[in-house]
Scaffold this motif. Sequence first.
Motif, PDB file in Angstrom:
ATOM      1  N   THR A 146     -17.980  -9.091 -12.111  1.00  0.00           N
ATOM      2  CA  THR A 146     -17.144  -8.800 -13.330  1.00  0.00           C
ATOM      3  C   THR A 146     -16.182  -7.778 -13.661  1.00  0.00           C
ATOM      4  N   ARG A 147     -15.245  -7.655 -14.349  1.00  0.00           N
ATOM      5  CA  ARG A 147     -14.477  -6.734 -14.462  1.00  0.00           C
ATOM      6  C   ARG A 147     -15.218  -5.173 -14.713  1.00  0.00           C
ATOM      7  N   ASP A 148     -16.256  -5.184 -15.961  1.00  0.00           N
ATOM      8  CA  ASP A 148     -16.924  -3.994 -16.043  1.00  0.00           C
ATOM      9  C   ASP A 148     -17.375  -3.706 -14.709  1.00  0.00           C
ATOM     10  N   LEU A 149     -18.274  -4.504 -13.804  1.00  0.00           N
ATOM     11  CA  LEU A 149     -18.944  -3.917 -12.800  1.00  0.00           C
ATOM     12  C   LEU A 149     -17.966  -3.465 -11.758  1.00  0.00           C
ATOM     13  N   PHE A 150     -16.848  -4.359 -11.573  1.00  0.00           N
ATOM     14  CA  PHE A 150     -15.728  -3.945 -10.784  1.00  0.00           C
ATOM     15  C   PHE A 150     -15.241  -2.302 -10.863  1.00  0.00           C
ATOM     16  N   PHE A 151     -14.946  -2.214 -12.244  1.00  0.00           N
ATOM     17  CA  PHE A 151     -14.432  -0.811 -12.569  1.00  0.00           C
ATOM     18  C   PHE A 151     -15.687   0.476 -12.485  1.00  0.00           C
ATOM     19  N   GLN A 152     -16.972  -0.081 -12.708  1.00  0.00           N
ATOM     20  CA  GLN A 152     -17.873   0.715 -12.483  1.00  0.00           C
ATOM     21  C   GLN A 152     -18.054   1.221 -11.031  1.00  0.00           C
ATOM     22  N   MET A 153     -17.885   0.367 -10.265  1.00  0.00           N
ATOM     23  CA  MET A 153     -18.121   0.763  -8.834  1.00  0.00           C
ATOM     24  C   MET A 153     -16.901   1.433  -8.309  1.00  0.00           C
ATOM     25  N   ILE A 154     -15.831   1.508  -8.942  1.00  0.00           N
ATOM     26  CA  ILE A 154     -14.542   2.272  -8.457  1.00  0.00           C
ATOM     27  C   ILE A 154     -14.800   3.674  -9.374  1.00  0.00           C
ATOM     28  N   ASN A 155     -15.190   3.663 -10.558  1.00  0.00           N
ATOM     29  CA  ASN A 155     -15.284   5.077 -10.724  1.00  0.00           C
ATOM     30  C   ASN A 155     -16.352   5.798 -10.127  1.00  0.00           C
ATOM     31  N   ASP A 156     -17.422   4.984  -9.766  1.00  0.00           N
ATOM     32  CA  ASP A 156     -18.815   5.445  -8.820  1.00  0.00           C
ATOM     33  C   ASP A 156     -18.190   6.215  -7.434  1.00  0.00           C
ATOM     34  N   PHE A 157     -17.543   5.208  -6.904  1.00  0.00           N
ATOM     35  CA  PHE A 157     -17.147   5.265  -5.545  1.00  0.00           C
ATOM     36  C   PHE A 157     -15.429   5.356  -5.512  1.00  0.00           C
ATOM     37  N   PRO A 158     -14.781   6.618  -5.642  1.00  0.00           N
ATOM     38  CA  PRO A 158     -13.446   6.535  -5.584  1.00  0.00           C
ATOM     39  C   PRO A 158     -12.933   5.935  -4.036  1.00  0.00           C
ATOM     40  N   VAL A 159     -13.689   5.989  -3.064  1.00  0.00           N
ATOM     41  CA  VAL A 159     -13.164   5.591  -1.689  1.00  0.00           C
ATOM     42  C   VAL A 159     -12.943   4.176  -1.850  1.00  0.00           C
ATOM     43  N   MET A 160     -13.694   3.438  -2.692  1.00  0.00           N
ATOM     44  CA  MET A 160     -13.388   1.932  -3.162  1.00  0.00           C
ATOM     45  C   MET A 160     -11.903   1.758  -3.559  1.00  0.00           C
ATOM     46  N   GLY A 161     -11.568   2.368  -4.542  1.00  0.00           N
ATOM     47  CA  GLY A 161     -10.361   2.511  -5.090  1.00  0.00           C
ATOM     48  C   GLY A 161      -9.200   2.830  -3.994  1.00  0.00           C
ATOM     49  N   VAL A 162      -9.546   3.485  -3.251  1.00  0.00           N
ATOM     50  CA  VAL A 162      -8.459   3.747  -1.875  1.00  0.00           C
ATOM     51  C   VAL A 162      -8.437   2.463  -1.152  1.00  0.00           C
ATOM     52  N   GLU A 163      -9.581   2.006  -0.560  1.00  0.00           N
ATOM     53  CA  GLU A 163      -9.513   0.653  -0.160  1.00  0.00           C
ATOM     54  C   GLU A 163      -8.779  -0.603  -0.746  1.00  0.00           C
ATOM     55  N   ILE A 164      -9.285  -0.806  -1.961  1.00  0.00           N
ATOM     56  CA  ILE A 164      -8.318  -1.551  -3.018  1.00  0.00           C
ATOM     57  C   ILE A 164      -6.893  -1.269  -2.688  1.00  0.00           C
ATOM     58  N   MET A 165      -6.566  -0.163  -2.963  1.00  0.00           N
ATOM     59  CA  MET A 165      -4.925   0.165  -2.555  1.00  0.00           C
ATOM     60  C   MET A 165      -4.358  -0.245  -1.413  1.00  0.00           C
ATOM     61  N   ARG A 166      -5.221  -0.088  -0.140  1.00  0.00           N
ATOM     62  CA  ARG A 166      -4.819  -0.694   1.120  1.00  0.00           C
ATOM     63  C   ARG A 166      -4.701  -2.073   0.881  1.00  0.00           C
ATOM     64  N   VAL A 167      -5.630  -2.905   0.531  1.00  0.00           N
ATOM     65  CA  VAL A 167      -5.649  -4.211   0.484  1.00  0.00           C
ATOM     66  C   VAL A 167      -4.507  -4.634  -0.265  1.00  0.00           C
ATOM     67  N   LEU A 168      -4.130  -4.066  -1.451  1.00  0.00           N
ATOM     68  CA  LEU A 168      -2.985  -4.651  -2.414  1.00  0.00           C
ATOM     69  C   LEU A 168      -1.688  -4.017  -1.564  1.00  0.00           C
ATOM     70  N   ALA A 169      -1.559  -2.873  -0.801  1.00  0.00           N
ATOM     71  CA  ALA A 169      -0.474  -2.352  -0.186  1.00  0.00           C
ATOM     72  C   ALA A 169      -0.197  -3.527   0.876  1.00  0.00           C
ATOM     73  N   HIS A 170      -1.045  -3.855   1.680  1.00  0.00           N
ATOM     74  CA  HIS A 170      -0.921  -5.045   2.708  1.00  0.00           C
ATOM     75  C   HIS A 170      -0.388  -6.148   2.024  1.00  0.00           C
ATOM     76  N   ARG A 171      -1.021  -6.650   1.195  1.00  0.00           N
ATOM     77  CA  ARG A 171      -0.607  -8.118   0.493  1.00  0.00           C
ATOM     78  C   ARG A 171       0.979  -7.721   0.146  1.00  0.00           C
ATOM     79  N   LEU A 172       1.422  -6.777  -0.616  1.00  0.00           N
ATOM     80  CA  LEU A 172       2.693  -6.295  -1.005  1.00  0.00           C
ATOM     81  C   LEU A 172       3.807  -6.574   0.198  1.00  0.00           C
ATOM     82  N   GLU A 173       3.530  -5.608   1.321  1.00  0.00           N
ATOM     83  CA  GLU A 173       3.944  -5.663   2.523  1.00  0.00           C
ATOM     84  C   GLU A 173       4.193  -7.103   3.101  1.00  0.00           C
ATOM     85  N   HIS A 174       3.086  -7.860   3.080  1.00  0.00           N
ATOM     86  CA  HIS A 174       3.283  -9.402   3.361  1.00  0.00           C
ATOM     87  C   HIS A 174       4.190 -10.249   2.771  1.00  0.00           C
ATOM     88  N   THR A 175       3.983  -9.843   1.332  1.00  0.00           N
ATOM     89  CA  THR A 175       4.854 -10.877   0.357  1.00  0.00           C
ATOM     90  C   THR A 175       6.360 -10.309   0.475  1.00  0.00           C
TER      91      THR A 175
END
Length: 155
Positions: A109-138
């Motif tokens: 869920t959205r709430d759980l997802f954001f809770q994990m990002i808040n608790d683990f900033p490293v997860m936010g960085v990894e999400i940015m990497r995934v999204l950056a790769h998708r953007l590069e591919h697109t």
Amino acid sequence: MSINQEVELLRRIPMFSKIDPAKLRLLAFASERVTFPSGEVLFHQGDPADAAYLIIDGSVSVTVELASGPLLVAKVGKDQIVGEIGIICDVPRTATITAEMPTITLKITRDLFFQMINDFPVMGVEIMRVLAHRLEHTTAQLRNCQQRLNQMEHA
């Protein structure tokens, strides 16, 4: 699949790989396992975004609706996540996701997802990497389409 097996699955996903296993156990426990038969839609383009789906087994197609009809833009399989863009950006779904075969997911869920990002900033960085790769591919796909259009115009 046991909670421990789900934790091991989560650890294979780059955005979760550096999170403490005890926290992954909480994520696995708090998430809902949802199975989709072949051909079933996980969500439609334009739907409100309420959760992301981690694909445990199976694969899905990602399509966008154009005036000319649906356009397949990607196929996503095991150990990948879909639906995170809508919950991160707080926008309606940007694509329709359909199970290509029987597909097992972990619904986060959205709430759980954001809770994990808040608790683990490293997860936010990894999400940015995934999204950056998708953007590069697109971007590469768009560049290729533009080159083909230019070639057709000059032929």
